[in-house]
Motif scaffolding. Structure first.
Motif, short mmCIF file in Angstrom:
data_model
loop_
_atom_site.label_atom_id
_atom_site.label_comp_id
_atom_site.label_asym_id
_atom_site.label_seq_id
_atom_site.Cartn_x
_atom_site.Cartn_y
_atom_site.Cartn_z
N LYS A 342 17.68 -8.94 39.64
CA LYS A 342 18.06 -7.89 38.69
C LYS A 342 19.10 -8.38 37.69
O LYS A 342 19.21 -7.85 36.57
CB LYS A 342 18.64 -6.68 39.45
N TYR A 343 19.88 -9.40 38.08
CA TYR A 343 20.93 -9.92 37.21
C TYR A 343 20.45 -11.08 36.33
O TYR A 343 21.23 -11.62 35.54
CB TYR A 343 22.10 -10.42 38.06
N LEU A 344 19.17 -11.45 36.46
CA LEU A 344 18.67 -12.62 35.73
C LEU A 344 17.68 -12.26 34.63
O LEU A 344 17.25 -13.13 33.87
CB LEU A 344 18.00 -13.60 36.71
N VAL A 345 17.26 -11.00 34.54
CA VAL A 345 16.28 -10.56 33.54
C VAL A 345 16.81 -9.34 32.79
O VAL A 345 17.69 -8.63 33.28
CB VAL A 345 14.93 -10.22 34.20
N ASP A 346 16.25 -9.12 31.60
CA ASP A 346 16.72 -7.98 30.81
C ASP A 346 15.63 -6.93 30.57
O ASP A 346 15.81 -6.01 29.78
CB ASP A 346 17.30 -8.45 29.47
N ASP A 347 14.48 -7.07 31.25
CA ASP A 347 13.41 -6.08 31.14
C ASP A 347 13.06 -5.54 32.52
O ASP A 347 13.29 -6.20 33.55
CB ASP A 347 12.14 -6.71 30.53
N GLU A 348 12.47 -4.35 32.54
CA GLU A 348 11.98 -3.79 33.80
C GLU A 348 10.95 -4.74 34.41
O GLU A 348 10.18 -5.37 33.69
CB GLU A 348 11.36 -2.42 33.53
N PHE A 349 10.92 -4.85 35.73
CA PHE A 349 10.04 -5.82 36.36
C PHE A 349 9.49 -5.30 37.69
O PHE A 349 10.06 -4.40 38.30
CB PHE A 349 10.79 -7.13 36.62
N GLN A 350 8.37 -5.89 38.10
CA GLN A 350 7.85 -5.69 39.45
C GLN A 350 8.00 -7.01 40.17
O GLN A 350 7.39 -8.01 39.81
CB GLN A 350 6.37 -5.29 39.43
N PHE A 351 8.82 -7.04 41.20
CA PHE A 351 9.20 -8.30 41.85
C PHE A 351 8.07 -8.87 42.71
O PHE A 351 7.78 -10.06 42.67
CB PHE A 351 10.45 -8.08 42.69
N ALA A 409 7.87 -3.38 45.95
CA ALA A 409 6.78 -3.50 44.98
C ALA A 409 6.92 -2.51 43.81
O ALA A 409 6.11 -2.52 42.89
CB ALA A 409 5.44 -3.28 45.69
N LYS A 410 7.95 -1.69 43.86
CA LYS A 410 8.15 -0.71 42.78
C LYS A 410 8.75 -1.37 41.55
O LYS A 410 9.43 -2.38 41.63
CB LYS A 410 9.08 0.41 43.26
N LYS A 411 8.52 -0.76 40.40
CA LYS A 411 9.15 -1.21 39.16
C LYS A 411 10.67 -1.07 39.29
O LYS A 411 11.17 -0.07 39.80
CB LYS A 411 8.67 -0.38 37.99
N THR A 412 11.39 -2.08 38.85
CA THR A 412 12.84 -2.11 39.01
C THR A 412 13.51 -2.41 37.67
O THR A 412 13.04 -3.27 36.91
CB THR A 412 13.25 -3.19 40.03
N LYS A 413 14.59 -1.70 37.40
CA LYS A 413 15.33 -1.93 36.15
C LYS A 413 16.34 -3.06 36.34
O LYS A 413 16.91 -3.22 37.42
CB LYS A 413 16.04 -0.65 35.73
N PRO A 414 16.60 -3.82 35.28
CA PRO A 414 17.60 -4.89 35.38
C PRO A 414 19.01 -4.32 35.49
O PRO A 414 19.25 -3.15 35.15
CB PRO A 414 17.41 -5.66 34.08
N SER A 415 19.93 -5.13 35.95
CA SER A 415 21.33 -4.71 36.01
C SER A 415 21.94 -4.73 34.61
O SER A 415 21.59 -5.59 33.79
CB SER A 415 22.11 -5.68 36.91
N PRO A 416 22.85 -3.82 34.31
CA PRO A 416 23.55 -3.86 33.02
C PRO A 416 24.33 -5.16 32.82
O PRO A 416 24.64 -5.54 31.69
CB PRO A 416 24.51 -2.66 33.10
N LEU A 417 24.63 -5.85 33.93
CA LEU A 417 25.37 -7.12 33.86
C LEU A 417 24.44 -8.32 33.82
O LEU A 417 24.87 -9.46 34.07
CB LEU A 417 26.30 -7.25 35.08
N ASN A 418 23.16 -8.11 33.48
CA ASN A 418 22.21 -9.22 33.53
C ASN A 418 22.63 -10.37 32.62
O ASN A 418 23.09 -10.17 31.50
CB ASN A 418 20.79 -8.75 33.21
N LYS A 443 9.98 -18.90 37.37
CA LYS A 443 9.08 -19.87 36.75
C LYS A 443 8.03 -19.18 35.88
O LYS A 443 7.77 -19.58 34.75
CB LYS A 443 8.40 -20.71 37.83
N ALA A 444 7.43 -18.13 36.42
CA ALA A 444 6.37 -17.43 35.72
C ALA A 444 6.86 -16.75 34.44
O ALA A 444 6.11 -16.62 33.47
CB ALA A 444 5.73 -16.39 36.63
N SER A 445 8.12 -16.34 34.43
CA SER A 445 8.69 -15.67 33.25
C SER A 445 9.37 -16.65 32.30
O SER A 445 10.00 -16.24 31.33
CB SER A 445 9.70 -14.61 33.70
N ASN A 446 9.24 -17.96 32.60
CA ASN A 446 9.89 -19.00 31.77
C ASN A 446 11.38 -18.76 31.62
O ASN A 446 11.96 -19.02 30.56
CB ASN A 446 9.22 -19.09 30.39
#
Length: 531
Positions: A342-351, A409-418, A443-446
């Protein structure tokens, strides 16, 4: 008086039963089993795999695996005890090529009296850490003693060549798929544990070592850790040491200090046996531009406070670079790696995707797998209706396959501190399981540059999550395997069966490791300076 007599009688009966149970178990462990009984255990093992393993034929065809199990049954013509049977069963099980499968043989048990006598005995051999470098095993850490051993190459253990031991252990487990970096690295990382597993309770161990041109033998023997050199002095001194009385304020301060230490240990994941933390963060430069995480395991303690604290420091320092060190991190909790991501991305994601499984009740299969004692069974049984309902509601079918819809498996929002800067990830053959799942997402998200060796865990998912532990009916050999196929939404690497490949390949060598140079970190810092 009668109540006391009854309690004493119950205690004596229970002690007697315990001793009889230990004796009976040890007799069974040593007993040889007929070829027919051994073949029954082979059939039982394969039957359970086919019933419950969600991706049994991912890396080996059904016909080939059938042939291997049939061949094993046909070869069993002489009686064997549990340990001997383990040595022929585990190589066949390892052909499934799923790294989370493990096998073990029944061990000798000790009576309560024997356990009490051994309680304070310590063998410093278990304090050693080993590392696989340049096709050899070296001592990389010694705890608080004999630091001069660091950098020594292991030639023999109890007069057995180290190469022979490695070859034997390598047959008993596997990596995920066709990866070649995991097995040797893992044997070195867990060498003390593996040696104890295969050699039984040890009272002493001898290591034949080489350090530069010097070859010597180091002996380790069990000793009473409660006795020190000062004990001898104390016995010869007729005066007893005066007990120091603390004031109320001093007692309060000591309690507060202990409370703070416990809180810190939980946050950073303190590992007492190694006197170090699982979670570590610092800056690699005086300007605080390069943050560095060393995560040894995604286990132990409360992690959320640590990650929020660390990324707050990165944000406050306006750091531009982040180094994530996953070398020798063999995995842990899915919840923790998703929290970290959550702290490494800035978009909503499915882990991860919903897990594929062959049972609607993975929690319950895991719950009772350990063959617990009757008290544990009764306590756990109270939760069965809740767990049963939970499992059924979370299960569904898609494309003819059973899926378990867990919260990860649910969609997750990034942390504000990402973190928005550049990320480097250090990996090696022991980057496995949860560490591979995290690396696959990055890796997949470059999102990162990978430095080091191919990960031991597969890029396209792994079978883990909850586990089934089976005990074979005759030999009592145990087999443990995952019940869930866990994978990220991006199944993108072809061919299947390999780990995350590094962008920059760096294989450690002994000269660098034991001269204090970290070649992977050195490359990262040089790349940062160049850019």
């Amino acid at each position: 008086m009668s109540k006391l007599f009854k309690l004493l009688s119950v205690f004596l009966v229970m002690s007697s039963v315990s001793c009889i149970g230990v004796k009976k178990h040890n007799t069974q462990v040593a007993a040889a089993h007929t070829p027919e009984e051994l073949r029954e255990d082979v059939a039982y093992t394969y039957k359970k795999f086919k019933q419950l393993h969600p991706n049994l034929y991912q890396y080996v065809s059904e016909s080939e695996l059938d042939r291997k199990f049939d061949s094993l049954k046909a070869s069993l013509k002489e009686p064997m005890n549990g340990e001997e049977f383990y040595k022929v069963l585990s190589p066949v099980v390892s052909e499934i090529r799923q790294g989370h499968i493990s096998t073990s043989f029944p061990k000798k048990r000790f009576t309560k009296k024997e356990r009490k006598a051994r309680k304070n005995l310590k063998l410093d051999f278990y304090e050693l850490d080993f590392e696989y470098i340049d096709k050899d095993i070296y001592i990389s850490r010694t705890g608080k003693k004999d630091s001069v051993l660091i950098g020594s190459r292991v030639l023999e253990v109890d007069k057995k060549p180290i190469s022979t031991i490695i070859d034997a252990y390598r047959k008993t487990f596997s990596s995920d798929g066709y990866n070649t970096t995991f097995e040797n690295n893992y044997i070195a990382l867990r060498f003390g544990r593996l040696y104890a597993k295969h050699s039984g309770p040890l009272d002493s161990v001898s290591l034949k070592l080489q350090n530069k041109d010097s070859i010597y033998t180091k002996w380790f023997k069990r000793y009473d850790k409660t006795k020190t050199d000062t004990d001898v002095t104390a016995k010869s001194d007729s005066l007893k040491p005066e007990k120091i009385k603390l004031t109320r304020a001093e007692k309060q301060a000591k309690r507060l200090e202990l409370k703070q230490t416990k809180k810190k240990n939980k946050k950073y994941g303190y590992v007492k046996s190694r006197d170090r933390f699982n979670r570590n963060f610092k800056f690699l430069d005086a300007a605080a531009e390069v943050g560095y995480f060393k995560i040894r395991s995604w286990t132990t303690g409360k992690y959320k406070e640590f990650y929020e604290e660390s990324f707050t420091k990165l944000d406050s320092a306006n750091a531009k670079y982040l180094v994530l060190d996953l070398r020798d991190n063999t995995g842990g909790r899915l919840a923790e790696i998703r929290e970290f991501y959550k702290y490494l991305v800035d978009d909503e994601f499915q882990f991860v995707e919903a897990a594929y499984t062959k049972t609607r009740l993975p929690y319950l299969k895991n719950y009772y797998s350990g063959n617990p004692d009757i008290v544990s069974v009764l306590a756990q049984s109270l939760s069965v209706p809740i767990l049963f309902t939970h499992n059924i509601l979370k299960s569904s079918k898609k494309d003819g396959k059973l899926r378990f819809n867990y919260s990860y498996a649910k969609k997750t929002k990034p942390s504000p501190l990402n973190f928005k800067g550049k990320i480097y990830v250090l990996i090696n053959g022991n980057s496995f399981s949860a560490s591979s799942i995290l690396s696959t997402n990055l890796k997949a998200s470059n999102r990162a540059v990978f430095v080091g060796e191919e990960t031991g865990g597969a890029c396209n998912g792994t079978v883990a999550g909850f586990y089934k532990l089976i005990t074979l009916p005759n030999t009592k050999v145990r087999v443990r395997f995952g019940l869930m196929q866990i994978q990220t939404p991006q199944k993108w690497q072809e061919p299947d069966g390999y780990g995350i490949k590094p962008d920059i390949v760096i294989t450690p060598n002994a000269e660098d490791r034991f001269s204090g140079k970290d070649a992977e970190i050195a490359w990262v810092l040089e790349d940062i300076r160049a850019n």
